[in-house]
Motif scaffolding. Structure first.
Motif, PDB file in Angstrom:
ATOM      1  N   ILE A 143       0.838  -1.208   0.000  1.00  0.00           N
ATOM      2  CA  ILE A 143       0.000   0.000   0.000  1.00  0.00           C
ATOM      3  C   ILE A 143       0.868   1.251   0.000  1.00  0.00           C
ATOM      4  N   SER A 144       2.014   1.189   0.658  1.00  0.00           N
ATOM      5  CA  SER A 144       2.915   2.358   0.705  1.00  0.00           C
ATOM      6  C   SER A 144       3.382   2.764  -0.677  1.00  0.00           C
ATOM      7  N   VAL A 194       1.602   2.648  -3.377  1.00  0.00           N
ATOM      8  CA  VAL A 194       0.493   3.245  -4.125  1.00  0.00           C
ATOM      9  C   VAL A 194      -0.070   4.462  -3.396  1.00  0.00           C
ATOM     10  N   PHE A 195      -0.360   4.298  -2.075  1.00  0.00           N
ATOM     11  CA  PHE A 195      -0.902   5.384  -1.246  1.00  0.00           C
ATOM     12  C   PHE A 195      -0.003   5.564  -0.018  1.00  0.00           C
TER      13      PHE A 195
END
Length: 337
Positions: free
Chosen positions: A187-188, A190-191
């Motif tokens: 996730i880091s 991408v977001f």
């Protein structure tokens, strides 16, 4: 003359006999009255003997052992608290030096928490409060929405959803810590705002783990509210949103406070997941920071650790004291149905 004399004598004899009979009965009545009075007089004047007190053995068998058990439980519960308070005021800072309760008194440990640059306790404290408050409020709101939907709406997959929530309660969130860590790394990329090392990412993880058990707890409480209230509001033109915010939420205030309190307590003291997600020292919580103080080899910071733990317990204690009247009602009322 003789006849009159005989009749007069006969009258005198009868009168004498009547007087004798009346005297006899009156004498007997007096004697009986005296006997009855003498029999009743001791009963009225005599003081009842004092009742025998229960023996110590009988008192101990009936209620005495309960007092002993209660005092043992109180001492067992208060001793760790007294020990950590004594260690927080002990300037030695070691466990062996704190064995004697209140042998010395100093505020040096509390001063180091806020004056030592190597111990950013104030930053840890603020981080813990932010994460705990946001997680508690969001958990209460989301769980209330889910519980209202399961309680008042009828849709396809409702029973399967309730069964899924019940099954998820059997698996603690700690079992998925490796999967959570790998997921947060991805996730880091991408977001980054909700990825590894952020408070938002940790809050989302806490929300995912708290929804199951709390929705099921609120679901039982929502079922105790009569559906007639919803139907009356809908007849007047109210929709689900208005019924939820204006009617249901005020009626289920006890369970909302209970869920918020339990979530706050569990979040502010959580260590395992927070230590994996929060890698930046400036983003860490009180639990992680205090653990680092005593995790070193031959650490001498047990006094500072005790002082920090006491300060971290104050918000929980204050919230519990102000909301304890709702706890029993919130937990018991939901178990009726």
């Amino acid at each position: 003359m003789s006849e009159n004399t005989n009749s007069a004598g006969t009258r005198r004899e009868r009168a004498a006999m009547q007087d004798a009979v009346v005297g006899t009965f009156s004498g007997q009545g007096a004697v009986e009255g005296e006997l009855v009075g003498s029999a009743l007089a001791p009963a009225q004047n005599t003081v009842a003997p004092p009742q025998n007190r229960r023996s110590f053995k009988r008192w101990f068998t009936d209620t005495g052992w309960r007092h002993i058990v209660a005092w043992v439980a109180i001492i067992f519960a208060l001793f760790p608290l007294l020990y950590i308070v004594s260690a927080s005021f002990n300037p030695v800072g070691t466990l062996t030096g704190s064995n004697q309760l209140f042998s010395s008194f100093s505020t040096r440990n509390y001063e180091r928490l806020f004056n030592d640059p190597s111990i950013p306790y104030a930053t840890w404290y603020v981080n813990s409060l932010i994460i705990a408050i946001v997680t508690s409020v969001a958990t209460v709101f989301l769980c209330a929405l889910g519980a209202y939907a399961f309680s008042r709406m009828r849709f396809r997959g409702r029973r399967f959803g309730l069964a899924t929530l019940l099954v998820l309660q059997m698996f603690p969130q700690l079992l998925a810590i490796t999967a959570i860590f790998l997921l947060m790394i991805q996730i880091s990329d991408v977001f980054p705002a909700i990825g590894l090392g952020t408070h938002a990412g940790l809050i989302m993880i806490y929300l995912g783990g708290a929804l199951g058990v709390n929705i099921f707890l609120m679901y039982g409480f929502f079922n105790t509210i009569p559906p007639a209230l919803d139907e009356a509001a809908k007849i007047d033109g109210a929709g689900h949103a208005r019924v939820f915010f204006t009617i249901m939420l005020p009626l289920v205030t006890p369970i909302l406070i209970v869920v918020g309190l339990l979530t706050f307590i569990g979040t502010i003291g959580e260590f395992a997941i927070a230590s994996v997600i929060l890698t930046d020292p400036n983003q860490q919580t009180v639990a992680i920071g205090l653990f680092q103080l005593v995790s070193g080899f031959q650490s001498q910071n047990w006094g500072i650790f005790s002082a920090g733990a006491i300060l971290a317990a104050f918000p929980v204690m204050l919230i519990f004291l102000f909301s304890q009247k709702y706890i029993a009602g919130g937990l018991v009322s939901g178990s009726v149905k």
